[in-house]
Design an enzyme around this catalytic site. Structure first.
Site, PDB file in Angstrom:
ATOM      1  N   PRO A 165       0.821  -1.215   0.000  1.00  0.00           N
ATOM      2  CG  PRO A 165      -0.053  -1.046   2.154  1.00  0.00           C
ATOM      3  CD  PRO A 165       0.680  -1.977   1.250  1.00  0.00           C
ATOM      4  CD  GLU A 166       3.383   3.490  -3.986  1.00  0.00           C
ATOM      5  OE1 GLU A 166       3.314   4.705  -4.240  1.00  0.00           O
ATOM      6  OE2 GLU A 166       4.005   2.683  -4.695  1.00  0.00           O
ATOM      7  CG  HIS A 219      -2.654 -14.821   8.395  1.00  0.00           C
ATOM      8  ND1 HIS A 219      -1.465 -15.270   8.944  1.00  0.00           N
ATOM      9  CD2 HIS A 219      -2.905 -15.621   7.333  1.00  0.00           C
ATOM     10  CE1 HIS A 219      -1.021 -16.301   8.224  1.00  0.00           C
ATOM     11  NE2 HIS A 219      -1.873 -16.526   7.251  1.00  0.00           N
ATOM     12  NE  ARG A 241       5.067 -11.085   2.096  1.00  0.00           N
ATOM     13  CZ  ARG A 241       5.705 -10.517   1.078  1.00  0.00           C
ATOM     14  NH1 ARG A 241       5.023  -9.899   0.140  1.00  0.00           N
ATOM     15  NH2 ARG A 241       7.018 -10.547   1.008  1.00  0.00           N
ATOM     16  NE  ARG A 291      18.602  14.815  -2.302  1.00  0.00           N
ATOM     17  CZ  ARG A 291      18.048  14.022  -1.414  1.00  0.00           C
ATOM     18  NH1 ARG A 291      17.811  12.767  -1.720  1.00  0.00           N
ATOM     19  NH2 ARG A 291      17.721  14.470  -0.231  1.00  0.00           N
TER      20      ARG A 291
END
Ligand SMILES: [Zn+2]
Length: 283
Positions: free
Chosen positions: A2-3, A100, A119, A162
């Site tokens: 997920p973002e 889970h 996980r 950078r």
């Protein structure tokens, strides 16, 4: 994984079930996820009222009337499932707890919030609300991409020194918080900017132009999440992730969708992660 838009969608999905409600019962069904749970976590949650739900980067913060906040990170596979009743919104039968299902919160309105994480890369912690910004997971985060302190001049100033590639630069969470692999690919595709360009070799105007594109890509994804939320409520209450239509991400060998381009999306690896881009229109 997920973002930011997916996490924001989960936050919005939890809000009607949790905000203003007391946690009647908390079950913590194992000692840890990615890290150990905080001491006496269930006891510190039970009987407390949820004042509001906030998001910082990819973290959800549930502020409690005890002066503590529950920090939630979904990790790679964490899912939030709402069952029971949310008055005026939906009813899903309470199911027997599944494998889970690690943390279960029973809310006073009859909603049950289940954190399921196969996980176990997710995390939960309890932090004094006033000290959230200093939490080790949050302390070094840069500005929120949808917030006021993220702007073109600031981004240009940070990037101009950078030498890293722009794709890698934008993934640096100290520079802007919550942008991940998927949405960086989408942003660069929409900007027509090659992910391989070095940060210090991109004109200031092009860097500044990234800011409104970043906002738009994230806002569109959050909007798409909102519609998926309405569907999920009607189906099974699982706030887990929606399938969003991406223009570049995951589309290796597909035709580029940029009008008049005619190119093909390619996949390359940068810093160990897949980048999807169109070499024809991303320069
Ligand atoms: Zn193209």
């Amino acid at each position: 994984m997920p973002e930011l838009p997916e996490v924001e969608t989960v936050r919005r999905g939890l809000e009607p079930a949790m905000a203003g409600q007391r946690i009647l019962e908390a079950q913590v069904r194992r000692p840890d996820l990615r890290w150990p749970f905080p001491e006496r976590m269930a006891e510190r949650l039970e009987g407390k009222r949820v004042e509001r739900l906030r998001r910082r980067s990819k973290y959800i913060l549930v502020d409690l009337n005890s002066g503590e906040s529950l920090l939630i990170h979904l990790g790679m596979s964490g899912r939030m499932i709402i069952s029971g009743d949310v008055p005026g919104s939906f009813h899903h039968d309470l199911l027997p707890l599944a494998k889970h299902d690690h943390v279960v919160l029973e809310m006073e309105n009859g909603a049950r919030i289940t954190f399921n994480d196969a996980r176990r890369f997710g995390a939960m912690d309890l932090v004094p609300t006033a000290e959230c910004d200093a939490h080790p997971l949050l302390a070094s985060l840069g500005p929120e991409p949808l917030g006021n302190s993220f702007d073109g001049p600031r981004l240009a100033a940070t990037l101009q020194g950078r030498r890293s590639q722009i794709k890698v630069g934008l993934l640096d969470q100290t520079l802007v918080a919550g942008l991940g692999n998927i949405y960086v690919c989408e942003v660069l595709h929409r900007a027509g900017l090659s992910p391989l360009r070095r940060c210090n070799n991109i004109s200031r105007a092009r860097v500044e132009a990234l800011v409104p594109i970043i906002r738009k890509v994230l806002e569109e994804a959050i909007e798409a999440g909102g519609s998926s939320l309405r569907d999920h409520r009607q189906t099974n209450g699982d706030l887990g992730y929606f399938q969003h239509a991406f223009r570049a991400y995951g589309r290796e060998s597909a035709a580029c969708s940029t009008e008049g381009c005619g190119g093909t999306i390619r996949r390359v690896t940068q810093s160990g992660r897949s980048t999807f881009y169109c070499p024809d229109c991303q320069r």
